[in-house]
Scaffold this motif. Structure first.
Motif, mmCIF file in Angstrom:
data_model
loop_
_atom_site.group_PDB
_atom_site.id
_atom_site.type_symbol
_atom_site.label_atom_id
_atom_site.label_comp_id
_atom_site.label_asym_id
_atom_site.label_seq_id
_atom_site.Cartn_x
_atom_site.Cartn_y
_atom_site.Cartn_z
ATOM 1 N N GLU A 6 1.009 -0.934 0.124
ATOM 2 C CA GLU A 6 -0.476 -0.217 -0.027
ATOM 3 C C GLU A 6 0.531 1.184 -0.434
ATOM 4 O OE1 GLU A 6 -4.012 1.918 2.387
ATOM 5 O OE2 GLU A 6 -3.100 0.260 2.644
ATOM 6 N N ALA A 7 1.963 1.082 0.266
ATOM 7 C CA ALA A 7 2.616 2.358 1.014
ATOM 8 C C ALA A 7 3.513 2.566 -0.433
ATOM 9 C CB ALA A 7 3.677 2.063 1.918
ATOM 10 N N ILE A 8 3.902 1.782 -1.150
ATOM 11 C CA ILE A 8 4.548 1.654 -2.212
ATOM 12 C C ILE A 8 3.380 2.280 -3.358
ATOM 13 C CG2 ILE A 8 4.780 -0.250 -4.484
ATOM 14 C CD1 ILE A 8 6.407 -1.983 -2.030
ATOM 15 N N ASP A 9 2.712 1.669 -3.538
ATOM 16 C CA ASP A 9 1.153 2.552 -4.806
ATOM 17 C C ASP A 9 1.089 3.998 -4.043
ATOM 18 O OD1 ASP A 9 0.923 0.213 -5.471
ATOM 19 O OD2 ASP A 9 -1.255 -0.897 -4.492
ATOM 20 N N VAL A 10 1.098 4.100 -2.839
ATOM 21 C CA VAL A 10 1.008 5.864 -1.898
ATOM 22 C C VAL A 10 2.170 6.199 -3.495
ATOM 23 C CG1 VAL A 10 1.289 7.406 -0.980
ATOM 24 C CG2 VAL A 10 -0.547 5.419 -0.327
ATOM 25 N N VAL A 11 3.477 6.197 -2.930
ATOM 26 C CA VAL A 11 4.842 6.433 -3.535
ATOM 27 C C VAL A 11 5.024 6.676 -5.006
ATOM 28 C CG1 VAL A 11 7.151 6.429 -3.355
ATOM 29 C CG2 VAL A 11 6.130 6.259 -1.706
ATOM 30 N N ALA A 12 4.188 6.029 -5.477
ATOM 31 C CA ALA A 12 4.092 5.582 -7.310
ATOM 32 C C ALA A 12 3.154 6.648 -7.897
ATOM 33 C CB ALA A 12 4.087 4.159 -7.793
ATOM 34 N N PHE A 75 0.630 14.340 -1.079
ATOM 35 C CA PHE A 75 1.509 13.373 -0.516
ATOM 36 C C PHE A 75 1.154 12.871 0.315
ATOM 37 C CE2 PHE A 75 6.072 11.167 -2.532
ATOM 38 C CZ PHE A 75 5.353 10.287 -1.846
ATOM 39 N N GLY A 76 1.890 13.936 1.045
ATOM 40 C CA GLY A 76 2.097 13.708 2.635
ATOM 41 C C GLY A 76 0.350 12.606 3.333
ATOM 42 N N ALA A 77 -0.695 13.777 3.101
ATOM 43 C CA ALA A 77 -2.003 13.116 3.582
ATOM 44 C C ALA A 77 -1.995 11.446 3.331
ATOM 45 C CB ALA A 77 -3.185 13.909 2.871
ATOM 46 N N ALA A 78 -2.119 11.021 1.985
ATOM 47 C CA ALA A 78 -1.706 10.248 1.994
ATOM 48 C C ALA A 78 -1.425 8.937 2.675
ATOM 49 C CB ALA A 78 -1.676 9.721 -0.098
ATOM 50 N N ARG A 80 0.109 9.449 5.527
ATOM 51 C CA ARG A 80 -0.067 9.520 7.377
ATOM 52 C C ARG A 80 -1.068 7.771 8.148
ATOM 53 N NH1 ARG A 80 -1.375 14.614 6.754
ATOM 54 N NH2 ARG A 80 1.488 15.341 6.819
ATOM 55 N N PRO A 81 -1.514 7.916 7.469
ATOM 56 C CA PRO A 81 -2.639 6.643 7.499
ATOM 57 C C PRO A 81 -1.267 5.606 7.845
ATOM 58 C CG PRO A 81 -3.917 7.649 6.166
ATOM 59 C CD PRO A 81 -2.426 8.171 6.119
#
Length: 145
Positions: A6-12, A75-78, A80-81
């Motif tokens: 999930e984190a990789i998806d957010v970063v991508a 990006f930061g908001a995505a 944060r969780p």
């Protein structure tokens, strides 16, 4: 290093949305000796994190400010969780006391604020990620025990 899908998806996703230029999606492996500190031995909290993620927005034209700021905040908001809530102070701008407290943890921050009240009560040294001197209602320095 541990970094969820999930984190990789957010970063991508957010990296794809980044405007061309000097902005970056910084992903820094963490842990190791940084995490090998017993509680109370260092003022920095959240040393157990395995990764530090940092949307780093840079731009030249003032007219581009809203777009770049929105990208970095989104990006930061995505992220944060998916985070432990910690902050690495080298990656923080003038974002307020809550972000500084997140870097130190409340207990460490209060201890540092008491030291600041004793040695810099007028807050002369405030041009960094400031720790404000804390006083009690009577105006006395707060003493942490």
């Amino acid at each position: 290093m541990s970094f969820s899908d999930e984190a990789i998806d957010v970063v991508a996703h957010h990296s794809e949305q980044m405007a061309l230029g000097p902005s970056q999606s910084a992903i820094v492996p963490w842990g190791g000796a940084v995490a090998d500190v017993a509680p109370g031995e260092s003022p920095l909290a959240n040393r157990q994190a395995k990764v530090v993620a940092h949307p780093f927005a840079l731009w030249d034209a003032p007219t581009d400010s809203p777009r770049h700021i929105a990208w970095a905040r989104g990006f930061g908001a995505a992220l944060r969780p998916l985070s432990n809530g910690g902050v690495y102070l080298n990656f923080v701008g003038d974002e307020g006391e809550d972000r500084v407290i997140a870097a130190f943890g409340l207990e460490n921050y209060e201890r540092l604020a008491a030291v600041k009240a004793a040695y810099d009560p007028d807050n002369l040294f405030r041009m960094n990620q400031n720790i404000r001197p804390r006083r009690n209602a009577a105006g006395d320095d707060i003493v942490m025990t």
